[in-house]
Design a protein around this motif. Structure first.
Motif, PDB file in Angstrom:
ATOM      1  N   ALA A  94       0.829  -1.206   0.000  1.00 46.65           N
ATOM      2  CA  ALA A  94       0.000   0.000   0.000  1.00 46.65           C
ATOM      3  C   ALA A  94       0.867   1.260   0.000  1.00 46.65           C
ATOM      4  O   ALA A  94       2.048   1.223   0.356  1.00 46.65           O
ATOM      5  N   SER A  97       3.920   7.121   2.731  1.00 52.51           N
ATOM      6  CA  SER A  97       4.694   8.263   2.251  1.00 52.51           C
ATOM      7  C   SER A  97       6.144   8.230   2.694  1.00 52.51           C
ATOM      8  O   SER A  97       6.471   7.757   3.789  1.00 52.51           O
ATOM      9  N   GLY A 123       3.311   7.629  -1.987  1.00 50.29           N
ATOM     10  CA  GLY A 123       2.503   8.099  -0.868  1.00 50.29           C
ATOM     11  C   GLY A 123       2.544   9.610  -0.897  1.00 50.29           C
ATOM     12  O   GLY A 123       3.043  10.200  -1.876  1.00 50.29           O
ATOM     13  N   ASP A 124       2.028  10.219   0.131  1.00 53.06           N
ATOM     14  CA  ASP A 124       2.061  11.674   0.195  1.00 53.06           C
ATOM     15  C   ASP A 124       3.528  12.108   0.154  1.00 53.06           C
ATOM     16  O   ASP A 124       4.380  11.453   0.737  1.00 53.06           O
ATOM     17  N   VAL A 163      -5.842   9.317  -4.795  1.00 54.81           N
ATOM     18  CA  VAL A 163      -6.298   9.042  -3.423  1.00 54.81           C
ATOM     19  C   VAL A 163      -7.423  10.007  -3.077  1.00 54.81           C
ATOM     20  O   VAL A 163      -7.234  11.219  -3.047  1.00 54.81           O
ATOM     21  N   LYS A 232      -8.459   5.377  -4.928  1.00 55.43           N
ATOM     22  CA  LYS A 232      -8.461   4.801  -3.579  1.00 55.43           C
ATOM     23  C   LYS A 232      -9.471   5.534  -2.694  1.00 55.43           C
ATOM     24  O   LYS A 232      -9.443   6.762  -2.610  1.00 55.43           O
ATOM     25  N   GLN A 259      -9.521  -0.698   9.811  1.00 54.49           N
ATOM     26  CA  GLN A 259      -8.347  -1.239  10.517  1.00 54.49           C
ATOM     27  C   GLN A 259      -7.058  -0.789   9.841  1.00 54.49           C
ATOM     28  O   GLN A 259      -5.972  -1.005  10.356  1.00 54.49           O
ATOM     29  N   THR A 262      -2.428   4.284   9.332  1.00 47.77           N
ATOM     30  CA  THR A 262      -2.097   5.631   8.864  1.00 47.77           C
ATOM     31  C   THR A 262      -0.774   5.996   9.521  1.00 47.77           C
ATOM     32  O   THR A 262      -0.391   5.393  10.524  1.00 47.77           O
ATOM     33  N   ALA A 263      -0.100   6.992   8.959  1.00 48.17           N
ATOM     34  CA  ALA A 263       1.161   7.425   9.574  1.00 48.17           C
ATOM     35  C   ALA A 263       0.883   8.190  10.856  1.00 48.17           C
ATOM     36  O   ALA A 263       1.595   8.041  11.843  1.00 48.17           O
ATOM     37  N   SER A 302      -8.071  -3.482   1.357  1.00 49.85           N
ATOM     38  CA  SER A 302      -7.000  -3.361   2.358  1.00 49.85           C
ATOM     39  C   SER A 302      -7.592  -2.935   3.690  1.00 49.85           C
ATOM     40  O   SER A 302      -8.748  -2.531   3.785  1.00 49.85           O
ATOM     41  N   GLY A 303      -6.751  -3.039   4.706  1.00 49.75           N
ATOM     42  CA  GLY A 303      -7.177  -2.667   6.059  1.00 49.75           C
ATOM     43  C   GLY A 303      -7.138  -3.861   6.978  1.00 49.75           C
ATOM     44  O   GLY A 303      -8.104  -4.617   7.079  1.00 49.75           O
ATOM     45  N   GLY A 304      -5.984  -4.074   7.608  1.00 48.21           N
ATOM     46  CA  GLY A 304      -5.894  -5.153   8.593  1.00 48.21           C
ATOM     47  C   GLY A 304      -5.597  -6.516   8.014  1.00 48.21           C
ATOM     48  O   GLY A 304      -5.850  -7.531   8.671  1.00 48.21           O
ATOM     49  N   THR A 326       0.611  -1.965   7.324  1.00 51.33           N
ATOM     50  CA  THR A 326       1.131  -2.264   8.658  1.00 51.33           C
ATOM     51  C   THR A 326       1.902  -3.581   8.685  1.00 51.33           C
ATOM     52  O   THR A 326       3.012  -3.648   9.230  1.00 51.33           O
ATOM     53  N   LEU A 329       5.287  -3.295   7.292  1.00 49.26           N
ATOM     54  CA  LEU A 329       6.243  -2.622   8.188  1.00 49.26           C
ATOM     55  C   LEU A 329       6.707  -3.584   9.285  1.00 49.26           C
ATOM     56  O   LEU A 329       7.889  -3.593   9.658  1.00 49.26           O
TER      57      LEU A 329
END
Ligand SMILES: Cc1cc2nc3c(=O)[nH]c(=O)nc-3n(C[C@H](O)[C@H](O)[C@H](O)COP(=O)(O)O)c2cc1C
Length: 442
Positions: A94, A97, A123-124, A163, A232, A259, A262-263, A302-304, A326, A329
Motif C-alpha cells: 500500500a 509516504s 505516498g504523500d 487518493v 483509492k 483497521q 495511517t502514519a 486493504s485494512g488489517g 502495517t 512494516l
C-alpha cells in the motif's frame, strides 16, 4: 490494615470507564491536547477472523497440495490502460509516504515486493529515487495535498493512484509533525523544515464525481492512456463510492477499511470513523456487479490484512487483490521485541508502539532521523518482506486448494461461512451451520 467486610478483595474496573479510558481522560486533562498516533483501529471489530472456509469433502473435490497447480497471478488495469500491470501474487504494498517512512524503509519495500513480483506504491510527498530504483512495479499516488506531485515522476510510474481517502481516516487529511520534516522531506514537499504539516482532506480542484471523471481523463492524457488509473477510497459508503469511481472511469478501485494503518491521525478519528473492511467488500462488489463491471475493472481491498487466510477471504468475497501496509512494516522490523528496551524508553512496549508521528522509531522505519534510519538494512529488511509475502501467498494457496480451486480468483462467497450473525450480515455469507444470510435469506 485489613479491608472492612463490605469491601471487595479484588478491585472492579468499569467496562465503560476502563483503566485505559481513565488514563486518557487524565492525559487530556493534564495536557489539553488530543492524542495523535499511527496505525489503524485497535478496538475489536468484525473482521476476517469471523469467517471460516468450508474445505472440500464429498460434495467438493480438493486439489493436491504439492502436485496440483493453484495460480496466484493477477492483472490490474485491464479496463482501459494500454499497459496493464501484471503481478505474480495478489498482495500489493500500500501507499506509504516518504516522510512517514524513512528512505531505507521505502527502498526495503521496493526490494521485497520486487523479489516476489508485486508492486509498491509511493505516498504523500512524492517519489524517491530509492523506491523507483528498487521497485520493478511502482504505483504513483496523486493526493489531495499534491505534495511532491511532479508530472515527470508521474510518467516514471507504472500506474497512477488517485487518493480520495484512507480507511483510517475517510474524510480526513494527513498529518506530518515537524520532527519528521527533514531538509529532504521539506524540499520534496516545498514546505518549511521542522514545522507541523497537514495534508488536505479533499482535492483542491474538484467538488464531486464529475470532476473525478475529468481528473482521470487528464491523467490518462498525460500518460498516453498507457498506465492504469486507480482510485483509492476509505470505506464509508462502499456501494456508492465504488459505483461513482467506476462510472468516472477508474481501472482499479482500492477500498481501504478502518483497521487500515495511517502514519498519524487523531486517535478519536482512527477508532470512530469508517467501516471495517469486512463490511465494505460485498457492497463494493455488488456495485460492480450491478454495473456489469465486476472482474472487468479490479478491486483491491486493504485494512488489517495479516495472513494468507485474510488474503483468501478478501478474494473469496470478490476482491481481485489486497494491499498491505502495517503488516509490511512489521515484516521489515517494526515493533521488533529485540528493541524492547528502546521501546520502554519511549514509554511503550514492542507490539504496541504506534507513536510513529514522533519520528523516534528505534527500528529506523517511521523516522527521518539519519542515525535511526541508518539502522535499517534495506537488503535484509527487503528479504524479510519477500519471505513474508511468499508465506501469505502459500497460505492462501493452501486454503484455495482445500476448496478445490486452481486459481486464487476462483475462491467465492460460497466457500465461506460466518461465525457471528454480524459477520454473516456484513460479508453476505451464511451463519455457520445454517443457510441463513441475515438480510438476504429467511
Ligand atoms: C506509515 C503509513 C503511512 C501511510 N501513508 C499513506 C499515504 O501517504 N497515502 C495513502 O493513501 N495511504 C497511506 N497509508 C495507508 C495505507 O496506504 C493503507 O491504506 C493501509 O496501511 C492499509 O491497511 P493496513 O495497514 O492494515 O495494511 C499509510 C499507512 C501507514 C501505515
Amino acid at each position: 490494615m485489613t479491608a472492612p467486610p463490605s469491601h471487595r478483595t479484588l478491585p472492579r474496573f468499569s467496562a465503560t470507564f476502563s483503566p485505559q479510558t481513565i488514563a486518557e481522560i487524565q492525559r487530556a486533562a493534564a495536557t489539553g491536547i488530543y492524542d495523535i498516533r499511527g496505525g489503524g483501529a485497535k478496538r475489536v471489530l468484525p473482521h476476517f477472523d469471523d469467517l471460516l472456509f468450508l474445505g472440500a469433502s464429498i460434495s467438493r473435490y480438493p486439489l493436491e497440495g504439492y502436485r496440483e497447480k493453484c495460480s496466484t497471478d493477477v492483472t490490474l488495469g485491464t479496463r482501459f490502460a494500454k499497459k496493464p500491470i501484471k503481478l505474480k501474487i495478489p498482495v500489493t504494498i500500500a501507499g506509504m509516504s516518504f516522510g512517514a517512512l524513512s528512505a531505507p524503509a521505502k527502498e526495503a519495500l521496493g526490494r521485497g515486493a520486487s523479489a516476489v513480483g508485486t508492486s509498491t506504491t509511493t505516498g504523500d510527498g512524492g517519489m524517491t529515487p530509492e523506491e523507483r530504483g528498487h521497485s520493478s512495479i511502482l504505483v504513483y499516488q496523486y493526493l489531495p495535498s499534491r505534495y511532491g506531485m511532479n508530472p515527470d515522476d508521474l510518467r516514471k510510474a507504472d500506474a497512477i493512484e488517485i487518493v480520495i481517502g484512507q480507511g483510517a481516516k475517510p474524510g480526513g487529511g494527513g498529518m506530518l509533525l515537524g520532527q519528521k520534516i527533514s531538509a529532504r522531506v521539506a524540499r520534496m514537499r516545498t514546505l518549511p523544515e521542522g514545522i507541523d504539516q497537514r495534508s488536505a482532506c479533499r482535492h483542491p480542484d474538484w467538488t464531486g464525481p464529475d470532476d473525478l471523471e475529468i481528473k482521470i481523463e487528464e491523467l490518462r492524457e498525460l500518460t498516453d492512456w498507457e498506465k492504469p488509473i486507480y482510485v483509492k477510497v476509505g470505506a464509508s459508503r462502499p456501494y456508492y463510492d465504488t459505483a461513482l469511481a467506476a462510472k468516472s472511469g477508474a481501472d482499479v478501485i482500492v477500498l481501504d477499511g478502518m483497521q487500515g494503518g495511517t502514519a498519524a491521525t487523531q486517535e478519536v478519528f482512527i477508532e470512530n470513523v469508517g467501516l471495517p473492511i469486512l463490511a465494505a467488500i460485498r457492497p463494493a462488489v455488488q456495485a460492480l456487479q450491478d454495473l456489469g463491471l465486476h472482474r472487468k475493472l479490479q478491486l483491491i481491498a486493504s485494512g488489517g490484512i495479516r495472513t494468507g487466510a485474510d488474503v483468501a477471504k478478501a478474494l473469496a468475497l470478490g476482491a481481485d487483490a489486497v494491499a498491505i501496509g502495517t503488516a509490511a512494516l512489521i515484516a521489515l522490523g517494526d515493533n521488533d521485541p529485540q528493541l524492547q528496551a528502546e521501546y520502554e524508553k519511549l514509554g511503550t512496549v514492542a507490539g504496541a508502539y504506534d507513536d510513529w508521528q514522533e519520528g523516534l522509531d528505534p527500528a529506523g522505519i517511521t523516522t527521518q532521523d539519519p542515525t535511526l534510519a541508518a539502522r535499517l538494512d534495506p537488503a535484509k529488511a527487503g528479504r524479510r518482506l519477500a519471505n513474508y509475502l511468499s508465506v501469505l501467498t502459500l497460505e492462501a494457496q493452501t486454503i484455495a486448494r482445500a476448496c478445490g480451486k486452481s486459481h486464487l480468483h476462483n475462491l467465492e462467497p460460497e466457500d465461506l461461512v460466518a461465525l457471528t450473525i454480524e459477520a454473516a450480515a456484513m460479508a453476505g455469507v451464511p451463519l455457520a451451520g445454517t443457510n441463513w444470510i441475515p438480510g438476504i435469506t429467511k
